[in-house]
Enzyme design. Structure first.
Site, PDB file in Angstrom:
ATOM      1  N   GLU A   1       4.702   7.970   8.066  1.00  0.00           N
ATOM      2  CA  GLU A   1       5.485   7.366   9.147  1.00  0.00           C
ATOM      3  C   GLU A   1       6.971   7.331   8.819  1.00  0.00           C
ATOM      4  O   GLU A   1       7.818   7.280   9.714  1.00  0.00           O
ATOM      5  CB  GLU A   1       4.992   5.951   9.452  1.00  0.00           C
ATOM      6  CG  GLU A   1       5.219   4.959   8.328  1.00  0.00           C
ATOM      7  CD  GLU A   1       4.788   3.532   8.669  1.00  0.00           C
ATOM      8  OE1 GLU A   1       4.252   3.321   9.768  1.00  0.00           O
ATOM      9  OE2 GLU A   1       4.990   2.651   7.813  1.00  0.00           O
TER      10      GLU A   1
ATOM     11  N   ILE B   1       0.836  -1.202   0.000  1.00  0.00           N
ATOM     12  CA  ILE B   1       0.000   0.000   0.000  1.00  0.00           C
ATOM     13  C   ILE B   1       0.874   1.256   0.000  1.00  0.00           C
ATOM     14  O   ILE B   1       0.352   2.363  -0.213  1.00  0.00           O
ATOM     15  CB  ILE B   1      -0.982   0.034   1.192  1.00  0.00           C
ATOM     16  CG1 ILE B   1      -0.250   0.132   2.530  1.00  0.00           C
ATOM     17  CG2 ILE B   1      -1.909  -1.171   1.169  1.00  0.00           C
ATOM     18  CD1 ILE B   1      -1.173   0.382   3.718  1.00  0.00           C
ATOM     19  N   ASP B   2       2.183   1.091   0.186  1.00  0.00           N
ATOM     20  CA  ASP B   2       3.089   2.250   0.191  1.00  0.00           C
ATOM     21  C   ASP B   2       3.362   2.782  -1.212  1.00  0.00           C
ATOM     22  O   ASP B   2       3.863   3.905  -1.358  1.00  0.00           O
ATOM     23  CB  ASP B   2       4.423   1.888   0.844  1.00  0.00           C
ATOM     24  CG  ASP B   2       4.296   1.574   2.327  1.00  0.00           C
ATOM     25  OD1 ASP B   2       3.213   1.813   2.894  1.00  0.00           O
ATOM     26  OD2 ASP B   2       5.271   1.088   2.913  1.00  0.00           O
TER      27      ASP B   2
ATOM     28  N   LEU C   1      -6.525  -0.075   6.776  1.00  0.00           N
ATOM     29  CA  LEU C   1      -6.500  -0.060   5.313  1.00  0.00           C
ATOM     30  C   LEU C   1      -5.983  -1.359   4.707  1.00  0.00           C
ATOM     31  O   LEU C   1      -6.356  -1.728   3.598  1.00  0.00           O
ATOM     32  CB  LEU C   1      -5.608   1.095   4.820  1.00  0.00           C
ATOM     33  CG  LEU C   1      -5.830   2.478   5.454  1.00  0.00           C
ATOM     34  CD1 LEU C   1      -4.848   3.474   4.837  1.00  0.00           C
ATOM     35  CD2 LEU C   1      -7.255   2.940   5.260  1.00  0.00           C
TER      36      LEU C   1
END
Length: 445
Positions: free
Chosen positions: A242, A136-137, A304
């Protein structure tokens, strides 16, 4: 001829991402239609790298035909790393051979991609390997604007969460610091912040290659709050990647000292209360100016990762799973599976591995692009042009209860000392961002 038919195996490594089951389902169906039995290796490399071949399940068309609608992983997942020890790699290959596997599809991010690369090397032709990029990054080294699978779903759901948070912030006159996943790159944070019109978004890429002090992040947030207050607004939402944690100066890393690392030596960033740390530091800094505001720290990420995929990821991942199986049955091996302009393009893993990090090359947000420039221009934060406008600067200084010179002394370093090159309104990269023609249009965000 072998008494036992050759099998295709599928395993998932790393963290969850929407669309995993779509890949598993499509790859299983395609392999079965090609005459192969298919097994799911449970919990990634965890068991087979230790020589345990009991944690496998048969995959059939009937068992996978509807799993593409669901999040999570039908066969589990883990971060266990077979590349830590040559014995683990040998166990992995021998386990696959004992299971009569001659084709392996791995699903995962940069760490799993490297594991797949090494397994293929050690197998030396006995097991063909194809890797499907997942995170998802959105930070794997795919060309252009091609998303990694799971990113679009994560962004979509992240926007829904932040949209509600923004309404709450305005209703209750408070600030939210929303920390999103993104270990190295800020794609997810920027994608959510830009779509929502969040007050500001901070990503590691804007600080270039240098390490930064925690105070710098705190002052950017304090400056944004003061600027917002000067417009008569007590609320705001800051989106924080993050990965900012890994940009911190080593002297500020005492807050990370006792944090656990995973099997790939990554700090478990989600276990650090980054939002809470910033909340306390920002409130202390505001108190120096006699200012006070309510701040709520919110982490989004786990909400998510296992969500049901949106149609984009369902379709995209089914394409990837189909092509991964087809690639192996066509005799291919050692490639990352990609779909580019609607066409299958295998990308050889050996060309995608960074020889220094031993992981897949990372794709960062390009802060010189118009994509980032538009996001930056809409942010409410102290910018170079603010210090060139005495009227605006006087408002901020008055809000902070200090003189112009003192305000400059406290905050101008944020724009003067920056190594970041932002694109100006003329479309050219500058050390400082040039003033926007309609500067006051952003006050209402």
């Amino acid at each position: 001829m072998s008494l036992f038919p050759k099998r295709t195996a599928i395993l998932v490594g790393g963290g969850p991402a929407p669309g995993i089951n779509s890949v598993i389902g499509a790859a299983t169906i395609r392999a079965i239609l090609s005459g192969s039995e298919v097994i799911g290796i449970q919990d990634g490399f965890k068991w087979i790298m230790r020589g345990d071949i009991s944690h496998v399940i048969p995959l059939t068309i009937e068992s996978v035909s509807r799993i593409h609608f669901r999040g999570g992983s039908h066969i589990g997942i883990s971060r266990d790393n077979p590349t830590k020890d040559e014995k683990f790699l040998e166990n992995t290959v021998s386990s696959l051979l004992r299971l009569n596997v001659d084709k392996l599809i791995t699903i995962g991010g940069d760490d799993t991609a490297y594991s797949a690369f090494r397994v293929e090397q050690v197998a030396n032709g006995r097991v063909r390997v194809a890797h499907v990029p997942k995170t998802i990054d959105n930070d794997l080294d795919l060309p252009g604007t091609i998303s990694t699978f799971g990113f679009q779903t994560a962004r979509h759901l992240g926007v829904e969460i932040v949209k509600n948070i923004m309404t709450d912030a305005k209703t209750t006159s408070r600030w939210y610091f929303v920390v999103t996943m993104g270990r190295k790159a800020g794609h997810l944070a920027l994608g959510i912040g830009k779509a929502c019109g969040a007050t500001l978004t901070l990503i590691p890429e804007e600080f270039g290659n240098k390490k930064i002090k925690l105070k710098r992040i705190v002052d950017i947030l304090v400056g944004a709050i003061i600027k917002r207050m000067s417009y008569g607004r007590q609320d705001g939402v800051a989106i924080l990647a993050e990965g900012l944690l890994e940009k911190l100066d080593p002297n500020d890393f005492e807050l990370l000292m006792n944090v656990e690392k995973d099997a790939h030596d990554n700090i478990r960033l989600a276990e650090i209360s980054f939002g809470e740390i910033l909340k306390r530091r920002v409130q202390d800094r505001l108190a120096e100016f006699g200012l006070k505001t309510t701040i709520v720290a919110k982490n989004i990420g786990y909400e998510l990762r296992c969500a049901d995929p949106i149609p984009f990821d369902m379709e995209y991942c089914r394409d990837l799973g189909f092509m991964a199986a087809k690639f192996l049955f066509d005799g291919g091996s050692g490639a990352l599976i990609s779909i580019q302009d609607g066409r299958f393009v295998p990308m050889m893993l050996k060309k995608k591995i960074d020889p220094k990090t031993k992981r897949m090359k990372i794709r960062m947000v390009d802060v010189k692009s118009e994509y980032y420039h538009v996001a930056y221009r809409y942010m409410i934060r102290l910018k170079a042009e603010d210090f060139d406008d005495p009227h605006e600067l006087a408002k901020y200084a008055a809000t902070a209860g200090v003189g112009l010179d003192e305000f400059r002394k406290q905050f101008e370093y944020l724009v003067d000392d920056s190594e970041v090159e932002h694109i100006g309104d003329d479309g050219i990269a500058h050390e400082k961002v040039e003033a926007a023609p309609a500067k006051k249009a952003t006050k209402g965000h």
